[in-house]
Design a protein around this motif. Structure first.
Motif, short mmCIF file in Angstrom:
data_model
loop_
_atom_site.label_atom_id
_atom_site.label_comp_id
_atom_site.label_asym_id
_atom_site.label_seq_id
_atom_site.Cartn_x
_atom_site.Cartn_y
_atom_site.Cartn_z
N SER A 39 0.83 -1.20 0.00
CA SER A 39 0.00 0.00 0.00
C SER A 39 0.86 1.25 0.00
O SER A 39 2.05 1.19 0.29
CB SER A 39 -0.94 0.00 1.20
N ALA A 40 0.24 2.37 -0.29
CA ALA A 40 0.94 3.65 -0.28
C ALA A 40 1.48 3.92 1.12
O ALA A 40 1.03 3.29 2.07
CB ALA A 40 -0.03 4.75 -0.70
N PRO A 41 2.43 4.87 1.25
CA PRO A 41 2.95 5.19 2.59
C PRO A 41 1.78 5.40 3.55
O PRO A 41 0.90 6.20 3.29
CB PRO A 41 3.72 6.48 2.36
N GLN A 42 1.78 4.60 4.63
CA GLN A 42 0.60 4.62 5.48
C GLN A 42 0.97 5.05 6.89
O GLN A 42 2.11 5.32 7.19
CB GLN A 42 -0.03 3.22 5.52
N THR A 43 -0.04 5.06 7.74
CA THR A 43 0.24 5.32 9.15
C THR A 43 1.11 4.17 9.64
O THR A 43 1.04 3.05 9.13
CB THR A 43 -1.07 5.33 9.95
N LYS A 44 1.91 4.46 10.64
CA LYS A 44 2.83 3.43 11.15
C LYS A 44 2.05 2.36 11.90
O LYS A 44 0.92 2.57 12.34
CB LYS A 44 3.89 4.09 12.02
N LEU A 45 2.68 1.19 12.03
CA LEU A 45 2.00 0.02 12.59
C LEU A 45 2.44 -0.26 14.02
O LEU A 45 3.57 0.06 14.40
CB LEU A 45 2.32 -1.21 11.72
#
Length: 316
Positions: free
Chosen positions: A67-73
């Motif tokens: 996925s595109a740069p996302q919120t951190k996990l």
């Protein structure tokens, strides 16, 4: 003296001979890091310290690459079991378990490889685990040595988990964090899978536990920690720990198994924790009809699937 004379026999885990030889039983199933064909989870091994020798296996879920740069996990730090004396972060069962957990929970994981007993008696495993946590925390500003942690891990949503002796380490690391702090890290919760705790006084149904099983549990601890005061050492009996109320997280999930000799210790831990002055929430789930670490031996059975679902929900 024949070289077959035993100094210690903790079958089915380990035998130590009087001539110093160490025989680890059922502990040869090591696997390399990989891209898991089933889940798309990627893993790699990293060296944390050369001296002492501490390493870890890192895992990232497929979502980090698709996925595109996302919120951190959320970040899960995992401690393997094996009585402090066998297994590693590259053991096949733990590798496969973490592939599945990382995939379903959509978290980043660090599986710590600490030094083992008897070559490195406790507190080596605790010291190594704390060193690993400090190394992980060194990435909280995004400038650590390991790209995966810099890019994907949310250091405000950190969890510790472990199985058996690894659950013991998990608990002790959470107490240490609560007392000393860990810069840049917010520990949300801990998961204790079939925790290895013990004590001199029987709790729950332990009065009916066969003497040999009780002695085995106490003996493994004395073997792992030669400097211990015994089964009421706070490291193995949290009920005797003055610092229990300082546990450094806000929620705890304890997983126990009905036929596990350690089951009552898990329940006792939760009761003691509630009375300790700690102001978090603790929950215990019990798997009916199952034995110690059943979820690693048979990960697709109904109880293992239910347990994993519960842990996934806890991490999210």
């Amino acid at each position: 003296m024949s070289n077959e004379e035993l100094a210690y026999d903790f079958s089915p885990m380990i035998k130590v001979y009087k001539d110093g030889r160490v025989e680890r039983l059922n502990d040869t199933d090591r696997v390399p890091p990989s891209t898991d064909p089933k889940t798309g989870v990627q893993s790699k091994d990293v060296v944390i310290s050369q001296e002492p020798a501490i390493s870890a296996r890192l895992y990232i879920p497929k979502s980090t690459t698709t996925s595109a740069p996302q919120t951190k996990l959320p970040l899960l730090i995992y401690f393997h079991g094996g009585g402090f004396c066998v297994r590693s972060s590259s053991s096949a069962k733990y590798h496969s378990y973490l592939n599945a957990l990382v995939s379903e929970a959509n978290v980043v994981a660090v599986s710590v490889d600490y030094r083992l007993v008897p070559e490195h008696p406790l507190p080596a495993a605790y010291d190594d685990s704390w060193a690993a946590l400090k190394w992980v925390a060194s990435h909280s500003d995004g400038n650590g040595s390991e790209d995966w942690l810099n890019r994907f891990a949310d250091f405000q949503r950190v969890f510790f988990a472990g199985n058996s002796a690894g659950a013991n380490i998990t608990h002790n690391m959470a107490v240490k964090l609560g007392c000393e702090g860990l810069v840049g890290v917010k520990l949300i919760g801990i998961v204790l899978e079939h925790p290895y705790f013990w004590g001199t006084e029987p709790v729950g149904e332990e009065l009916t536990t066969p003497a040999a099983a009780r002695e085995y549990m106490a003996g493994v601890w004395r073997f792992a920690c030669p400097s211990t005061s015994g089964s009421d050492d706070p490291l193995i009996n949290p009920a005797k720990d003055q610092k229990l109320g300082k546990l450094g997280c806000e929620k705890v999930l304890v997983c126990v198994a009905e036929k596990d000799v350690l089951k009552d210790r898990g329940w006792h831990y939760s009761e003691t924790l509630k009375k300790s002055g700690w102001n978090g929430a603790v929950e215990v789930i019990e798997a009916a009809g199952e034995g110690h670490s059943f979820h690693l031996g048979d990960p697709t059975c109904d109880n293992a699937v239910a347990m994993k679902k519960k842990i996934v929900a806890f991490l999210n």
